[in-house]
Enzyme design. Structure first.
Site: not given
Ligand SMILES: [Zn+2]
Length: 301
Positions: A64, A66, A68-69, A145, A213, A267
């Protein structure tokens, strides 16, 4: 053989010990393949420290969008460019076409190698095959998510392995004819018809599933069914209201219901300095559980 290397294992905010999410899967089959799942900030540096060449990566699967990914994609693609990469790079993800084109258009990039972005479905319940190579297939399924997000499954194809004893009984020897037999299922040799199942047995392919996530959900249970390794979001020790993540017991429950062989929790929120407490809790539900750490390596045969 498959080697899974965790390059980053933290949630939202990185810590000194844990980098943003990224997992490398190296497949050692007829042909070696290096696949990256998620690409958080710092992934290229983590790759260097791990000893895995970033130039070897053929495909990247983003769960996804976001930061952080995916934030690591910007630097990683730039470095591949500077190192004069020629080979195509394939990037998959929900809405990947839009986000990959945004990334490539960011700054004065001057991209000199081909990147193909493939959108993967992120709604519904269907497990969809999104990629196939000679030795493996990749599937995805939507997860729960706050934004479009999916889980991925790497599935090695089942393989026939020749049983020499069975060959002997028929008065046959190994040879190039076995390649034909594997291809067509039967072959005529020495005046007789030999079927593949008479001289070989099926070897089940390995299966690795990564959730990205997600809250615990049925889709993950279905895609993870009987996998050798399930890598599950387990951000918290206890479920947090309003957060679209799993806690360790929920992840363990998914592993139990999906009857996987081993569960890896990842995570992990930076608040847990000592991850052993997470492991202990999860093991009450699913004993074969470990908590991932940066540069953790798992070999599957
Ligand atoms: Zn994340």
């Amino acid at each position: 053989m498959i080697v899974v290397t965790f390059l980053g294992t933290v949630s939202g905010i990185p810590s000194k010990e844990r980098s943003h999410p990224a997992i490398v899967l190296e497949y050692f089959g007829e042909k070696k393949d290096t696949i990256l799942f998620d690409c958080g900030e710092g992934t290229q540096k983590q790759l260097m420290l791990s000893g895995i060449s970033f130039m070897d990566i053929s495909k990247i699967f983003i769960t996804h969008w976001h930061a952080d990914h995916f934030a690591g994609l910007i630097g990683l693609i730039q470095t591949m460019n500077l190192e004069k990469r020629k080979e195509e790079l394939k990037i998959f993800g929900p809405e990947a076409e839009k986000f990959v084109s945004d990334i490539v258009d960011l700054g004065y990039f001057g991209l000199r190698f081909p990147i193909t972005a493939t959108n993967v479905p992120f709604e519904g319940e269907e497990i969809v095959k999104i990629d196939e190579a000679e030795d493996y297939e990749i599937y995805c399924v939507p997860v729960l998510h706050t934004v479009p997000a999916v889980a991925y499954s790497f599935q090695e194809k089942d393989k026939w392995s020749i049983d020499v004893e069975k060959l002997k009984k028929l008065g046959l020897k190994r040879g190039s004819w076995l390649r034909k037999l594997k291809k067509y299922g039967k072959v005529r040799i020495k005046g007789m018809e030999v079927k593949l199942e008479e001289v070989a047995r099926i070897k089940k392919g390995l299966k690795v599933v990564y959730t990205g996530d997600t809250k615990p959900c049925d889709n993950v249970i279905r895609i993870a069914r009987n996998s050798d390794l399930l890598i599950h979001d387990s951000t918290f020790l206890e479920e947090e209201e309003g957060k679209a993540h799993a806690d360790v017991k929920q992840a363990a429950q998914v592993a139990k219901e999906a009857e996987v062989k081993e569960l890896i929790l990842t995570h992990i929120s930076r608040r847990y300095k000592d991850a052993s407490i997470l492991e202990k809790e999860a093991r009450k539900v699913f004993p074969n559980t470990r908590v991932a750490y940066d540069f953790m390596r798992i070999k599957l045969k």
